[in-house]
Scaffold this active site. Structure first.
Site, mmCIF file in Angstrom:
data_model
loop_
_atom_site.group_PDB
_atom_site.id
_atom_site.type_symbol
_atom_site.label_atom_id
_atom_site.label_comp_id
_atom_site.label_asym_id
_atom_site.label_seq_id
_atom_site.Cartn_x
_atom_site.Cartn_y
_atom_site.Cartn_z
ATOM 1 N N GLY A 12 -16.299 63.369 67.754
ATOM 2 C CA GLY A 12 -16.645 64.701 68.119
ATOM 3 C C GLY A 12 -18.020 65.115 67.701
ATOM 4 O O GLY A 12 -18.396 66.247 67.801
ATOM 5 N N ARG A 91 -11.703 56.807 77.831
ATOM 6 C CA ARG A 91 -10.891 56.495 79.008
ATOM 7 C C ARG A 91 -11.602 56.391 79.946
ATOM 8 O O ARG A 91 -12.643 56.956 80.463
ATOM 9 C CB ARG A 91 -10.023 57.683 79.146
ATOM 10 C CG ARG A 91 -8.814 57.711 78.205
ATOM 11 C CD ARG A 91 -7.567 56.951 78.346
ATOM 12 N NE ARG A 91 -7.048 57.022 79.351
ATOM 13 C CZ ARG A 91 -5.915 56.298 79.706
ATOM 14 N NH1 ARG A 91 -5.469 55.568 78.708
ATOM 15 N NH2 ARG A 91 -5.587 56.250 80.876
ATOM 16 N N LEU A 93 -12.092 56.730 83.854
ATOM 17 C CA LEU A 93 -11.535 57.868 85.076
ATOM 18 C C LEU A 93 -11.684 57.302 86.318
ATOM 19 O O LEU A 93 -12.428 56.351 86.479
ATOM 20 C CB LEU A 93 -12.372 58.927 84.717
ATOM 21 C CG LEU A 93 -12.410 59.775 83.450
ATOM 22 C CD1 LEU A 93 -13.440 60.704 83.084
ATOM 23 C CD2 LEU A 93 -10.955 60.438 83.193
ATOM 24 N N ASN A 107 -22.219 61.728 81.023
ATOM 25 C CA ASN A 107 -21.718 60.909 79.980
ATOM 26 C C ASN A 107 -23.089 60.429 79.125
ATOM 27 O O ASN A 107 -23.978 60.592 79.723
ATOM 28 C CB ASN A 107 -20.986 59.849 80.767
ATOM 29 C CG ASN A 107 -20.470 58.691 79.631
ATOM 30 O OD1 ASN A 107 -19.757 59.285 78.574
ATOM 31 N ND2 ASN A 107 -20.724 57.323 79.558
ATOM 32 N N HIS A 109 -24.112 57.219 76.701
ATOM 33 C CA HIS A 109 -23.552 55.823 76.339
ATOM 34 C C HIS A 109 -24.600 55.293 75.348
ATOM 35 O O HIS A 109 -25.836 55.475 75.258
ATOM 36 C CB HIS A 109 -23.599 54.904 77.561
ATOM 37 C CG HIS A 109 -23.208 53.728 77.491
ATOM 38 N ND1 HIS A 109 -21.892 53.013 77.038
ATOM 39 C CD2 HIS A 109 -24.097 52.502 76.956
ATOM 40 C CE1 HIS A 109 -22.015 51.915 76.982
ATOM 41 N NE2 HIS A 109 -23.056 51.550 76.918
ATOM 42 N N ASP A 142 -18.390 56.154 90.088
ATOM 43 C CA ASP A 142 -17.264 55.424 90.304
ATOM 44 C C ASP A 142 -17.290 53.896 89.669
ATOM 45 O O ASP A 142 -16.771 52.921 90.433
ATOM 46 C CB ASP A 142 -16.477 55.561 91.590
ATOM 47 C CG ASP A 142 -15.170 54.532 91.733
ATOM 48 O OD1 ASP A 142 -14.777 54.379 90.466
ATOM 49 O OD2 ASP A 142 -14.920 54.173 92.571
ATOM 50 N N ASP A 145 -20.188 53.109 83.299
ATOM 51 C CA ASP A 145 -21.634 53.099 82.528
ATOM 52 C C ASP A 145 -22.710 52.647 83.643
ATOM 53 O O ASP A 145 -23.677 51.846 83.370
ATOM 54 C CB ASP A 145 -21.652 51.988 81.556
ATOM 55 C CG ASP A 145 -20.623 52.514 80.493
ATOM 56 O OD1 ASP A 145 -20.487 53.579 80.276
ATOM 57 O OD2 ASP A 145 -20.274 51.424 79.564
HETATM 58 C C1 GRF Z 1 -21.222 57.952 70.899
HETATM 59 O O1 GRF Z 1 -21.749 56.752 70.407
HETATM 60 C C2 GRF Z 1 -21.012 57.852 72.410
HETATM 61 O O2 GRF Z 1 -22.235 57.641 72.810
HETATM 62 C C3 GRF Z 1 -19.948 56.843 72.589
HETATM 63 O O3 GRF Z 1 -19.055 57.119 71.670
HETATM 64 C C4 GRF Z 1 -19.748 57.768 70.554
HETATM 65 C C5 GRF Z 1 -18.770 58.983 70.355
HETATM 66 O O4 GRF Z 1 -19.389 59.785 69.162
HETATM 67 N N1 GRF Z 1 -19.700 57.187 74.166
HETATM 68 P P1 GRF Z 1 -18.763 61.047 68.861
HETATM 69 O O5 GRF Z 1 -17.344 61.233 69.099
HETATM 70 O O6 GRF Z 1 -19.634 62.069 69.584
HETATM 71 O O7 GRF Z 1 -18.981 61.420 67.294
#
Ligand code: GRF
Length: 214
Positions: A12, A91, A93, A107, A109, A142, A145
């Site tokens: 988080g 997850r 989606l 999102n 990544h 959809d 990434d």
């Molecule tokens: C991050 O590196 C994000 O890019 C990826 O998962 C990680 C989550 O980290 N999708 P956090 O839970 O925000 O600390």
């Protein structure tokens, strides 16, 4: 006042960086809910520590992806958010879910997409020998990434890097990138027009590439 819902699965830290920027910079927005798909994830404690409303939609209590997506959408829609922010939400989606929030689902990544979609991005970047790595904020479509890229943050890969050191450098970049992008959306400056990302009223010092030259 815009309403945001943040979805998490783990630590988080991105959720926290957004929530702290929202409070510190007095965005015209508030976090209506932080929703996790696991009841025991660290991010829920962080969110509670920030006095944010939290809830859980446990994916293990739903037999199919469609059932889970439906339950998740119900929990989200109970807050009638303007924007849904995936922040380490692990997850995949389904298409109906993604369609429901089209243009208001973001999102982050941990790679410079389209390089290294999927998991274990830092070890794959090291194995590939790339000299530049980073993070990408994108609208969700959809296909995993693969959505329209809003902005990226790039960091160097150092000669003696370990996976952990590189992950830490990228995470710091994520914490600069994601609040900035969410704020653009909150300020009505960022939108998705078809599959084209538009950033309005671009300021001279603003770029959609955050570059860490260290
Ligand atoms: C991050 O590196 C994000 O890019 C990826 O998962 C990680 C989550 O980290 N999708 P956090 O839970 O925000 O600390």
């Amino acid at each position: 006042m815009k309403k945001l819902v943040i979805l998490i699965s783990g630590r988080g830290s991105n959720m926290e960086s957004i929530a702290c920027a929202c409070a510190a910079e007095q965005w015209p927005a508030h976090i209506a809910s932080v929703i996790a798909n696991r009841p025991d994830c660290e991010g829920l404690e962080r969110a509670a520590g920030l006095n944010l409303p939290v809830s859980v939609v446990d994916d293990r209590e739903h037999a199919t992806r469609a059932d889970f997506d439906f339950a998740l959408a119900q929990a989200i829609d109970a807050c009638s958010p303007d924007l849904v922010v995936l922040a380490g939400f692990m997850r995949v989606l389904g298409a109906p879910f993604v369609r429901r929030y089209a243009g208001r689902l973001l999102n982050i990544h941990p790679s410079l997409l389209p390089a290294f979609p999927g998991l274990r991005t830092h070890s794959r970047a090291l194995a590939a020998g790339v000299r530049v790595h980073g993070a990408t904020a994108h609208f969700v479509v959809d296909e995993v990434d693969a959505g329209p890229i809003v902005a990226q943050a790039a960091v160097p890969v150092l000669d003696d890097d370990t996976e952990e050191a590189l992950a830490e450098r990228v995470l710091e970049a994520e914490h600069r990138l994601y609040p900035l992008v969410v704020r653009w959306w909150v300020d009505d400056r960022l939108r998705l027009a078809g599959s084209r990302v538009e950033l309005l009223d671009r300021r001279p010092d603003e770029t959609r590439l955050l570059w860490d030259p260290s």
